[in-house]
Write an enzyme that holds these catalytic residues in place. Structure first.
Site, short mmCIF file in Angstrom:
data_model
loop_
_atom_site.label_atom_id
_atom_site.label_comp_id
_atom_site.label_asym_id
_atom_site.label_seq_id
_atom_site.Cartn_x
_atom_site.Cartn_y
_atom_site.Cartn_z
N CYS A 76 0.78 -0.95 0.06
CA CYS A 76 0.16 -0.17 -0.02
C CYS A 76 1.44 1.87 -0.31
O CYS A 76 1.56 1.68 0.86
CB CYS A 76 -0.74 0.27 1.65
N CYS A 79 0.01 3.85 2.52
CA CYS A 79 0.19 3.55 3.42
C CYS A 79 1.97 4.05 4.28
O CYS A 79 1.83 4.83 5.04
CB CYS A 79 -0.27 1.81 3.94
#
Length: 316
Positions: A76, A79
Site C-alpha cells: 500500500c 500507507c
C-alpha cells in the site's frame, strides 16, 4: 476518504467481540523491559506491531492510554506515506498516545474485525472501544488535529494515562517543535481551513523558490489529490467512468479515488488502459497524471516500476 471527525461519544462502528477473549501470550514485565502506562497495562513502546493473537493486550492498554491503530500493508503506497506521519505525531505527544500497527495481510482476523475495506485505515481504541478516525493518507497537520480531538475524547472517558518515553519521565514537557518554513506553514493553515487551492498555491510557490524542496513536492501531490476527491460521490463517479471509457476526466476521478483508498494498481491500470485507447495527440494529459501519481506513491515502489514499464511499452 472519510472526514476525520471522532464523535463526542464512543461508537461501536467495528465489531471486535471475536478478538476480546482469545488466549493471550504472557504480558511483558513492567520492570524496565517494557514501559507501563500510568495506572495501567504494559506497553512494549510508543510504536509497536500487534497481531491477531496479541490484540487482547492492546484492548487492555487502551483503558489507560489511547491507542491509535494503523491498518496497513506492504503493498500500500499511501500507507507508506501515512505511517511515518503517524509515528512522528505520536512521538511528539510524548507518551499520551501509543501507535499499534496491524499488517492486514498477516492478521486477517483484525482486518475483518475493523472492517478494513480500504487502507490505510486509522482507528483509535479508548477504554476498549473503537473510535473510527479516517481512511486514506491525510496531511500531517490534519493528523495532529484528529489526535488532539482524540485526547479530548479520551479525557471525557477517563483515559488519561501516559507511557514513559525513553530518556524522559512520563508527563514531562513535549519537545519544542521547530517552526515550519513560512510557505509550508501557510499551506498547513490552509489545509486546516479546508482551503486546498490556497495550500496548493503555497506549495507551488515553495517549489518555485526551491525546486529541490522534497517536503513541498510531497505535500503538493497529497493536497492536489485531496482537493480532487473532496466531496466526490464514489458510486456516481464509477458509473460515469463505466459509461464513458475514454472520457479523460471521468477516468481521472475514479483513479484518484482508487489512489486515496489504497487501490494503487487499479488506478494505474485504469489510466494505462485509457492511455492505450486514446489517439496519440490526446494522450499527454493522461501521461502527466500518471507521472504525478507515480511521484505520490514513490519511484521505488514495485507497482510504480511495473506501471512505468507498461507506459514505456505503450509509448514505443
Amino acid at each position: 476518504m472519510s472526514t476525520p471527525t471522532p464523535g463526542s461519544v464512543l461508537r461501536g462502528a467495528v465489531d471486535l467481540s471475536s478478538l476480546r477473549n482469545r488466549p493471550q501470550p504472557p504480558a511483558a514485565p513492567a520492570d524496565g523491559s517494557a514501559p507501563t502506562a500510568a495506572g495501567g497495562a504494559p506497553a512494549p513502546s510508543l510504536v509497536f506491531d500487534v497481531t491477531d493473537a496479541s490484540f487482547g493486550q492492546v484492548l487492555e492498554l487502551s483503558r489507560s492510554v489511547p491507542v491509535v491503530v494503523d491498518l496497513w500493508a506492504d503493498w500500500c503506497g499511501p500507507c507508506k506515506q501515512l505511517s511515518p506521519i503517524l509515528e512522528k505525531v505520536v512521538a511528539e505527544l510524548a507518551g499520551k498516545v501509543v501507535l499499534a500497527k496491524v499488517d492486514v495481510d498477516a492478521n486477517p482476523q483484525l482486518a475483518q474485525g475493523f472492517r478494513a475495506q480500504s487502507i490505510p485505515m486509522v482507528v483509535a481504541l479508548v477504554a476498549g472501544q473503537p473510535v473510527p478516525l479516517f481512511t486514506g493518507a491525510v496531511p500531517e497537520q490534519q493528523v495532529r488535529e484528529v489526535f488532539a480531538q482524540l485526547l479530548q475524547l479520551a479525557a471525557q472517558h477517563g483515559v488519561t494515562g501516559t507511557v514513559p518515553v525513553d530518556g524522559a519521565e512520563a508527563g514531562s514537557e513535549e519537545p519544542v517543535e521547530q517552526p515550519l518554513p513560512p510557505l509550508h506553514a501557510e499551506a498547513f493553515a490552509a489545509i486546516e481551513e479546508g482551503d486546498y487551492p490556497r495550500a496548493i498555491a503555497a506549495y507551488e510557490q515553495a517549489l518555485a523558490e526551491n525546486p529541490r524542496d522534497a517536503d513541498a513536492r510531497a505535500g503538493l501531490g497529497q493536497v492536489r489529490l485531496l482537493d480532487r476527491v473532496q466531496g466526490v460521490d464514489l458510486q456516481a463517479a464509477r458509473a460515469a467512468a463505466a459509461a464513458a471509457p475514454t472520457d479523460i476526466e471521468a477516468q481521472f476521478t475514479v483513479a484518484d479515488l482508487d489512489i486515496a483508498g489504497g487501490h494503487v494498481e487499479d488506478a494505474f491500470a485504469r489510466l494505462l488502459d485509457l492511455f492505450g485507447a486514446l489517439p496519440s495527440d490526446e494522450r499527454a494529459p493522461v501521461r502527466e497524471r500518471l507521472l504525478e501519481l507515480f511521484g505520490l506513491i514513490g519511484d521505488e515502489d514495485p507497482r510504480v516500476i511495473r506501471a512505468r514499464s507498461r507506459l514505456a511499452s505503450l509509448l514505443f
